[in-house]
Design a protein around this motif. Structure first.
Motif, mmCIF file in Angstrom:
data_model
loop_
_atom_site.group_PDB
_atom_site.id
_atom_site.type_symbol
_atom_site.label_atom_id
_atom_site.label_comp_id
_atom_site.label_asym_id
_atom_site.label_seq_id
_atom_site.Cartn_x
_atom_site.Cartn_y
_atom_site.Cartn_z
ATOM 1 N N GLU A 36 -12.619 -24.097 -77.675
ATOM 2 C CA GLU A 36 -13.623 -24.752 -76.900
ATOM 3 C C GLU A 36 -13.452 -25.414 -75.783
ATOM 4 O O GLU A 36 -14.177 -25.789 -74.668
ATOM 5 C CB GLU A 36 -14.563 -25.413 -77.804
ATOM 6 C CG GLU A 36 -13.594 -26.568 -78.455
ATOM 7 C CD GLU A 36 -14.422 -27.504 -79.528
ATOM 8 O OE1 GLU A 36 -13.872 -28.782 -79.773
ATOM 9 O OE2 GLU A 36 -15.558 -27.000 -79.662
ATOM 10 N N ARG A 37 -12.146 -26.040 -75.615
ATOM 11 C CA ARG A 37 -11.399 -26.715 -74.367
ATOM 12 C C ARG A 37 -11.146 -25.772 -73.275
ATOM 13 O O ARG A 37 -10.556 -26.264 -72.196
ATOM 14 C CB ARG A 37 -10.751 -27.896 -74.682
ATOM 15 C CG ARG A 37 -11.210 -28.891 -75.573
ATOM 16 C CD ARG A 37 -10.426 -30.128 -75.664
ATOM 17 N NE ARG A 37 -10.197 -30.800 -74.289
ATOM 18 C CZ ARG A 37 -11.249 -31.468 -73.768
ATOM 19 N NH1 ARG A 37 -12.255 -31.884 -74.538
ATOM 20 N NH2 ARG A 37 -11.078 -31.865 -72.563
ATOM 21 N N HIS B 21 -8.050 -26.726 -70.687
ATOM 22 C CA HIS B 21 -8.090 -28.193 -70.289
ATOM 23 C C HIS B 21 -7.793 -28.922 -71.317
ATOM 24 O O HIS B 21 -8.656 -29.396 -72.475
ATOM 25 C CB HIS B 21 -9.183 -28.764 -69.842
ATOM 26 C CG HIS B 21 -9.675 -27.894 -68.463
ATOM 27 N ND1 HIS B 21 -9.166 -28.251 -67.175
ATOM 28 C CD2 HIS B 21 -10.472 -26.833 -68.364
ATOM 29 C CE1 HIS B 21 -9.566 -27.485 -66.278
ATOM 30 N NE2 HIS B 21 -10.348 -26.488 -66.707
ATOM 31 N N PRO B 22 -6.749 -29.418 -71.908
ATOM 32 C CA PRO B 22 -6.097 -30.238 -73.104
ATOM 33 C C PRO B 22 -6.851 -31.464 -72.984
ATOM 34 O O PRO B 22 -6.984 -31.855 -72.102
ATOM 35 C CB PRO B 22 -4.699 -30.074 -73.342
ATOM 36 C CG PRO B 22 -4.259 -30.124 -71.855
ATOM 37 C CD PRO B 22 -5.363 -29.016 -71.123
ATOM 38 N N ASP B 23 -7.068 -32.276 -74.229
ATOM 39 C CA ASP B 23 -7.476 -33.495 -74.355
ATOM 40 C C ASP B 23 -6.248 -34.495 -74.472
ATOM 41 O O ASP B 23 -5.542 -34.498 -75.831
ATOM 42 C CB ASP B 23 -8.495 -33.516 -75.355
ATOM 43 C CG ASP B 23 -9.063 -34.973 -75.474
ATOM 44 O OD1 ASP B 23 -8.538 -35.785 -74.740
ATOM 45 O OD2 ASP B 23 -9.882 -35.224 -76.194
ATOM 46 N N VAL B 24 -5.833 -35.201 -73.558
ATOM 47 C CA VAL B 24 -4.708 -35.911 -73.546
ATOM 48 C C VAL B 24 -4.967 -37.265 -73.813
ATOM 49 O O VAL B 24 -4.039 -38.024 -74.074
ATOM 50 C CB VAL B 24 -3.840 -35.684 -72.333
ATOM 51 C CG1 VAL B 24 -3.397 -34.128 -72.191
ATOM 52 C CG2 VAL B 24 -4.405 -36.120 -71.150
ATOM 53 N N LEU B 25 -6.101 -37.527 -74.079
ATOM 54 C CA LEU B 25 -6.525 -39.141 -74.024
ATOM 55 C C LEU B 25 -6.979 -39.610 -75.438
ATOM 56 O O LEU B 25 -6.368 -40.495 -75.973
ATOM 57 C CB LEU B 25 -7.717 -39.493 -73.181
ATOM 58 C CG LEU B 25 -7.296 -39.205 -71.613
ATOM 59 C CD1 LEU B 25 -8.481 -39.552 -70.666
ATOM 60 C CD2 LEU B 25 -6.055 -40.122 -71.099
ATOM 61 N N ARG B 26 -7.624 -38.656 -76.289
ATOM 62 C CA ARG B 26 -8.178 -39.006 -77.407
ATOM 63 C C ARG B 26 -7.082 -38.758 -78.557
ATOM 64 O O ARG B 26 -6.672 -37.824 -78.637
ATOM 65 C CB ARG B 26 -9.639 -38.263 -77.889
ATOM 66 C CG ARG B 26 -10.569 -38.692 -76.608
ATOM 67 C CD ARG B 26 -11.715 -37.929 -77.183
ATOM 68 N NE ARG B 26 -12.920 -37.937 -76.261
ATOM 69 C CZ ARG B 26 -13.232 -37.325 -75.103
ATOM 70 N NH1 ARG B 26 -12.314 -36.784 -74.993
ATOM 71 N NH2 ARG B 26 -14.021 -37.926 -74.210
ATOM 72 N N LYS B 27 -7.013 -39.709 -79.381
ATOM 73 C CA LYS B 27 -5.727 -39.679 -80.518
ATOM 74 C C LYS B 27 -6.638 -39.411 -81.906
ATOM 75 O O LYS B 27 -6.768 -40.431 -82.807
ATOM 76 C CB LYS B 27 -5.271 -40.879 -80.608
ATOM 77 C CG LYS B 27 -4.372 -41.521 -79.217
ATOM 78 C CD LYS B 27 -3.717 -40.163 -78.733
ATOM 79 C CE LYS B 27 -2.807 -40.777 -77.423
ATOM 80 N NZ LYS B 27 -2.037 -39.642 -76.856
ATOM 81 N N ARG B 28 -7.023 -38.196 -82.007
ATOM 82 C CA ARG B 28 -8.175 -38.029 -83.137
ATOM 83 C C ARG B 28 -7.163 -37.960 -84.637
ATOM 84 O O ARG B 28 -7.741 -38.129 -85.399
ATOM 85 C CB ARG B 28 -9.035 -36.540 -83.046
ATOM 86 C CG ARG B 28 -9.806 -36.708 -81.730
ATOM 87 C CD ARG B 28 -10.600 -35.132 -81.919
ATOM 88 N NE ARG B 28 -11.350 -35.206 -80.685
ATOM 89 C CZ ARG B 28 -10.961 -34.533 -79.560
ATOM 90 N NH1 ARG B 28 -9.756 -34.129 -79.402
ATOM 91 N NH2 ARG B 28 -11.908 -34.425 -78.608
ATOM 92 N N ASP C 40 -8.424 -33.348 -85.739
ATOM 93 C CA ASP C 40 -7.609 -32.567 -85.050
ATOM 94 C C ASP C 40 -6.843 -33.401 -83.797
ATOM 95 O O ASP C 40 -7.543 -34.099 -83.071
ATOM 96 C CB ASP C 40 -8.354 -31.325 -84.111
ATOM 97 C CG ASP C 40 -8.649 -30.442 -85.516
ATOM 98 O OD1 ASP C 40 -8.029 -30.499 -86.736
ATOM 99 O OD2 ASP C 40 -9.727 -29.671 -85.313
#
Length: 395
Positions: free
Chosen positions: A377-378, A381-388, A394
């Motif tokens: 879904e991304r 573009h990886p999500d590098v800010l949120r620490k889920r 995930d």
């Protein structure tokens, strides 16, 4: 003052001013006169311009192909090379002669580094080469535009109710190659007859409208050439402006796109279709493509791209472009033709929320869905800010 007068006299080309040699009665003083005032066009000239404007327009660049910077020397070089390469015993048939000329020209392009920018130099040398080639055989030169490739090239034209422009479109296509396909669909005017009369192209006529871009897939199915060049029947584009797309494929591209970005309005004034084109390229990590899209003509495809993407997918250009990027085919901008200015206004493609725009936006959504299914879904573009992971999600 005398020194300044001497300088003017020795170097008369002084930034647009005219300097004439002083006669004896002027006592040796240089006379500087203003440039002559342009005359206003007469009524006859205005009427001629009006008649010309009413017919199909060729979207010529502001600067002629043979510019002052390169035209003279490049043309003379091409003329000399053409005379040297002229065969003593030319082959029979126009097709064979054309292939021989193009093969020898392509070799000269590689030898002399004539391909690519500045294109003015290329076109001037090419025009001289054709003239010299036929002069060496003692024949009048045709209005051919040689291509910088030894591979075969086919032009595919789709047309619907284009009786006023189709002849001009095919005239330019015939200057490039002798393999042209015209897909006439859903026409109620004389487009088919005009196409048959104007060219030796293979013309297919479908009484019903095939739908947006399906005609291009039909043409791609018929063509046997190594490079396929696509354009529309409503925009007569000079053959010279089509050469860069063939050159792009020759240089290694699989998909050679038209860079329309320089002709767009500021982002805040762009239509939804243009915004979606840019969003798709950005979502797939190709910011450099900006608004370039397979939905816009002209563009060119390699044989590898046609076989990899498949004919069915070519009828949905945004999906074909997305898959080409996902499969790591070489996609890039190859030329710049302002087709925005010449796009014909119709009932179906005018106004906010028109059916054509809605369909193209839907095609881009399908392309994004295809990319999401393959990349997640991304997308790229990886999500590098949120620490889920700290809340058990995930990473």
């Amino acid at each position: 003052m005398k020194q300044q007068q001497a300088i003017l006299f020795e170097k008369p080309a002084v930034r647009g001013r005219l300097v004439r040699k002083p006669p004896p009665e002027e006592d040796g003083k240089a006379v500087v006169s203003a440039a002559p005032v342009r005359k206003k066009p007469t009524a006859a000239v205005k009427r001629a311009r009006k008649r010309t404007a009413s017919g199909p327009r060729l979207f010529l660049p502001r600067k002629r192909a043979a510019s002052r910077a390169y035209g003279g020397a490049a043309y003379r070089l091409g003329l000399q090379l053409g005379r040297t390469d002229a065969p003593s015993g030319p082959p029979e048939g126009e097709g064979e002669l054309r292939r021989l000329l193009n093969c020898r020209w392509a070799a000269r392009v590689k030898e002399r580094g004539l391909g690519g920018y500045p294109w003015a130099r290329y076109h001037a040398a090419a025009a001289g080469y054709v003239r010299g080639f036929f002069a060496g055989m003692g024949r009048p030169a045709p209005d051919w535009v040689p291509l910088p490739t030894e591979r075969s090239v086919a032009v595919i034209v789709t047309a619907k109710n284009e009786e006023r422009t189709i002849a001009a479109v095919l005239k330019e296509a015939d200057r490039l190659t002798d393999e042209t396909y015209v897909i006439v669909n859903g026409s109620s005017d004389e487009t088919f007859r005009q196409a048959r009369a104007a060219s030796r192209a293979i013309v297919l006529s479908y009484p019903q409208a095939l739908g947006h871009d399906v005609g291009r897939s039909v043409g791609a199915k018929l063509a046997r050439a190594d490079i396929l060049l696509f354009t529309d029947g409503d925009i007569p584009i000079p053959a010279e402006q089509l050469v860069p797309f063939v050159h792009g494929i020759e240089q290694g591209l699989d998909v050679a796109l038209n860079n329309i970005y320089p002709y767009l309005r500021p982002f805040g004034r762009q239509d939804t279709v243009t915004v979606m084109k840019q969003f798709l390229n950005l979502a797939l990590g190709r910011r450099d493509l900006k608004a370039s899209s397979l939905t816009a003509v002209p563009h060119a495809l390699s044989r590898r791209a046609v076989e990899t993407l498949g004919l069915e997918l070519l009828s949905v250009p945004p999906k074909a472009q997305a898959l080409a990027l996902l499969l790591k085919l070489r996609v890039g901008n190859a030329g710049r033709v302002n087709v925005i200015r010449g796009n014909k206004r119709r009932k179906l493609n005018s106004g906010r929320g028109n059916p054509v725009a809605s369909m193209i936006v839907g095609d881009h959504l399908e392309a994004l869905k295809l990319a999401g299914d393959r990349l997640g879904e991304r997308l790229v573009h990886p999500d590098v800010l949120r620490k889920r992971r700290y809340i058990g999600g995930d990473a």
